[in-house]
Scaffold this active site. Structure first.
Site, PDB file in Angstrom:
ATOM      1  N   HIS A  91       0.896  -1.214  -0.002  1.00 52.52           N
ATOM      2  CA  HIS A  91      -0.135   0.110  -0.036  1.00 52.52           C
ATOM      3  C   HIS A  91       0.885   1.065   0.059  1.00 52.52           C
ATOM      4  CE1 HIS A  91       0.419  -0.137   4.633  1.00 52.52           C
ATOM      5  NE2 HIS A  91       0.337   1.428   4.266  1.00 52.52           N
TER       6      HIS A  91
ATOM      7  N   ASP B 175      -0.081  -7.537   1.341  1.00 49.27           N
ATOM      8  CA  ASP B 175       0.481  -6.118   1.467  1.00 49.27           C
ATOM      9  C   ASP B 175       1.847  -6.231   1.449  1.00 49.27           C
ATOM     10  OD1 ASP B 175       0.315  -3.432   1.507  1.00 49.27           O
ATOM     11  OD2 ASP B 175      -0.272  -3.584   3.586  1.00 49.27           O
TER      12      ASP B 175
ATOM     13  N   GLY C  46       4.014   5.810   8.602  1.00 50.28           N
ATOM     14  CA  GLY C  46       5.481   6.121   8.177  1.00 50.28           C
ATOM     15  C   GLY C  46       6.209   4.823   8.683  1.00 50.28           C
ATOM     16  N   ASN C  47       5.653   4.079   9.735  1.00 56.22           N
ATOM     17  CA  ASN C  47       6.094   2.738  10.151  1.00 56.22           C
ATOM     18  C   ASN C  47       5.898   1.643   9.003  1.00 56.22           C
ATOM     19  OD1 ASN C  47       6.004   3.648  13.411  1.00 56.22           O
ATOM     20  ND2 ASN C  47       7.635   2.379  12.849  1.00 56.22           N
ATOM     21  N   SER C  48       4.835   1.849   8.277  1.00 54.76           N
ATOM     22  CA  SER C  48       4.371   0.598   7.335  1.00 54.76           C
ATOM     23  C   SER C  48       5.612   0.160   6.375  1.00 54.76           C
ATOM     24  CB  SER C  48       3.246   1.239   6.656  1.00 54.76           C
ATOM     25  OG  SER C  48       2.236   1.480   7.003  1.00 54.76           O
TER      26      SER C  48
END
Length: 585
Positions: free
Chosen positions: A238, A278, A346-348
């Site tokens: 994503h 994902d 932002g950690n994704s």
């Protein structure tokens, strides 16, 4: 004869003449060939076009429906077995080892093996060697690790791969292939600075977004980490979706920024991606000093873990916590790990590590407004798709097209999507799935774990317990799984038939008026949306509309109902269901 009589007579004669002429002008109706001839022609075409797996599935189906007798069925089986053997030999001559394995595995499943166990092992090793020849080392190591865990290869078989891993700086993979358990780093705290510097910030520049006449920078920020010394990086799909989504028509440019650099942005490209899990694989022209290696897959509740990423763009941030829960069914295939590690935008795509410094997951989401409830994709699923990410493009998952209900008694079929292998195999509501390729299955996770290793076009052998109590083996040629199976079902089936897989209840039409249709509920599955809404058997209702919102990914069902549990007082209710569900296989 008066004038009125003459008019009636003329009209009657004209109509009679028209009918006679019409009948005389029509050709003789062509007699259609019997169903058996049509079916045999289709089956023979599959064989002539060299589609042995599709042909076997069709022959099996025709025999089950008594269109082929036992002798005809056996004759076709023998012809298909010979075709599988010939195609296997051709694939081996062309060094197309994956095709050779597809035909060899199919022949084994139909009990007409073209290879013995030793030869099949040698073929799997040749496939690994071909990956090394293409310098796709991580793909080879990850695939070998999976085969080792399945018991299809041993550490002794993988000596050449272990030696290659040690010679090329992948000592951790060498240890995993030797069956070693990772030892605790001498001091995780001392090693963390180098580990953190091997994470990256993902930047996707999407130009300018205009809101209320004002322009704002439109960018996506995520995290990633190196898994290969050649500059391959893992992140979330994503985060980079606009780079590969064919429906996105705007500007999109992908960059990374290394953990050790605060300013330099390096162009990157997307290599492979998997929207269902994902996960995405990127490539940048950099040579990292450290890479992350998938570690243990049997995580324990309460186990300490660490996340590294760029929350809010703040690079090189490390947070810690524990494993809060496992087997969370949040994804369409597989499952997720729940963690209490602090996670923010932002950690994704960042790595999740255990105390050994091994990769145990990829952070992908949190629940907004609920602090401490965050999720990650476990390394179990990552290891199984990693080799295919190197093949470039979107990963195509395989499916049968059946929706299953998981209970303590096992897996029971709810529904089969029209036109899918499950429908052609005669899977009906109430049939119980017992085995896949000889492996007992009692959970959706187990079925997904078996199917994720398969590709569309491969064969699977399943064992079902039918509603009459008989057990039946059914062969399938796997199809490409759609992005959202429920949307595919909505395109192929009637709205009435969608109510069962969406809301967990059977309905039967009782009549209709000019404005609305009447129905009665004939069955409610425990734990379903219908059950949680308080609906029960014999509740009558009027259909007011079913709407599937693709953008919000929900289905809304409006009815006027007289609930038995509410004293048959009439009420209007709207039930909602997510269409991204995990119970399709």
């Amino acid at each position: 004869m008066n004038r009125l009589t003459r008019i009636y007579t003329f009209t009657a004669l004209t109509l009679l003449s028209f009918v006679i002429l019409s009948c005389a002008g029509q050709p003789e109706p062509r007699e259609l060939p019997p169903l058996k001839e049509i079916s045999a022609e289709e089956l023979e075409k599959q064989i002539d076009d060299e589609h042995p797996i599709a042909a076997w599935e069709l022959a099996d189906d025709l025999f089950r429906r008594n269109i082929l007798n036992a002798g005809e069925h056996r004759r076709y089986q023998e012809e298909i077995s010979l075709l599988l053997e010939r195609l296997y030999q051709t694939a081996m001559e062309e060094n197309a080892f994956e095709d050779a394995l597809r035909y060899a595995d199919a022949a084994r499943l139909i009990d007409e093996p073209v290879l013995d166990d030793t030869e099949l092992k040698e073929l799997r090793l040749k496939q690994l060697e071909s990956l090394l020849d293409r310098e796709e080392r991580i793909a080879a190591y990850a695939h070998a690790k999976d085969l080792l865990q399945q018991g299809l290869l041993s550490s002794a078989d993988l000596e050449f791969l272990i030696l290659d891993a040690r010679e090329n700086g992948y000592a951790v993979y060498a240890g995993l292939l030797e069956g070693e358990k990772p030892t605790l780093l001498s001091s995780l705290q001392e090693d963390l600075p180098g580990i953190v510097d091997s994470t990256v910030t993902i930047w996707v520049n999407r130009g300018i977004r205009v809101e209320s006449g004002m322009g704002f920078p439109d960018r996506v920020i995520g995290s990633g980490f190196f898994i290969d010394y050649r500059g391959y990086i893992l992140t979330n799909y994503h985060v980079i979706e606009s780079e590969v989504d064919p429906e996105y028509e705007g500007f999109s440019r992908l960059f990374i920024r290394e953990g050790g650099s605060s300013s330099t942005k390096i162009p990157a490209r997307v290599v492979g991606w998997d929207p269902l899990l994902d996960i995405a694989l990127l490539k940048a022209e950099v040579s990292p000093e450290y890479i992350f290696t998938p570690g243990r897959e049997d995580l324990r509740l309460g186990e300490p873990i660490y996340a590294i990423g760029s929350p809010g763009g703040l690079e090189k941030t490390i947070t810690s916590g524990i494993v809060s829960a496992v087997d969370r069914r949040l994804l369409q295939i597989g499952d997720a790990m729940q963690i209490d590690v602090p996670i923010n935008q932002g950690n994704s795509g960042g790595p999740l590590l255990n105390e050994n410094g091994m990769l145990v997951g990829v952070v992908f989401a949190g629940i907004e407004f609920f602090e401490g409830i965050n999720f990650a994709v476990p390394s179990f699923w990552l290891t199984r798709i990693l080799p295919r990410l190197y093949e470039e493009g979107e990963i195509e998952h395989a499916w049968l097209g059946a929706a299953l209900n998981e209970t303590s008694q096992g897996l029971t079929a709810l529904y089969a999507v029209p036109g899918t292998p499950a429908e052609r195999g005669g899977i009906k509501e109430g049939d119980q799935l017992l085995q896949v390729n000889g492996e007992p299955v009692a959970s959706l996770r187990r079925v997904h774990a078996l199917l994720i290793a398969e590709k569309p076009g491969r064969m699977v052998r399943t064992l079902w317990k039918r509603t009459d109590g008989t057990e039946e083996t059914v062969y399938f040629e796997l199809q490409k799984r759609p992005r959202i199976p429920m949307l595919e079902a909505a395109r192929r089936d009637s709205e009435e038939d969608l109510i069962l897989p969406l809301f967990g209840m059977q309905i039967e039409e009782t009549g209709s008026t000019l404005w609305e249709k009447g129905y009665i509920i004939t069955k409610v599955y425990p734990g379903s949306i219908a059950d949680e809404t308080g609906l029960s058997v014999n509740d009558p209702f009027f259909w007011r509309g079913l709407k599937i919102d693709e953008e919000q990914k929900v289905a809304l069902f409006q009815i006027i109902i007289k609930k038995r549990k509410a004293g048959f007082l009439e009420s209007s209710i709207q039930m909602g269901a997510y269409i991204e569900v995990d119970y399709f296989i």
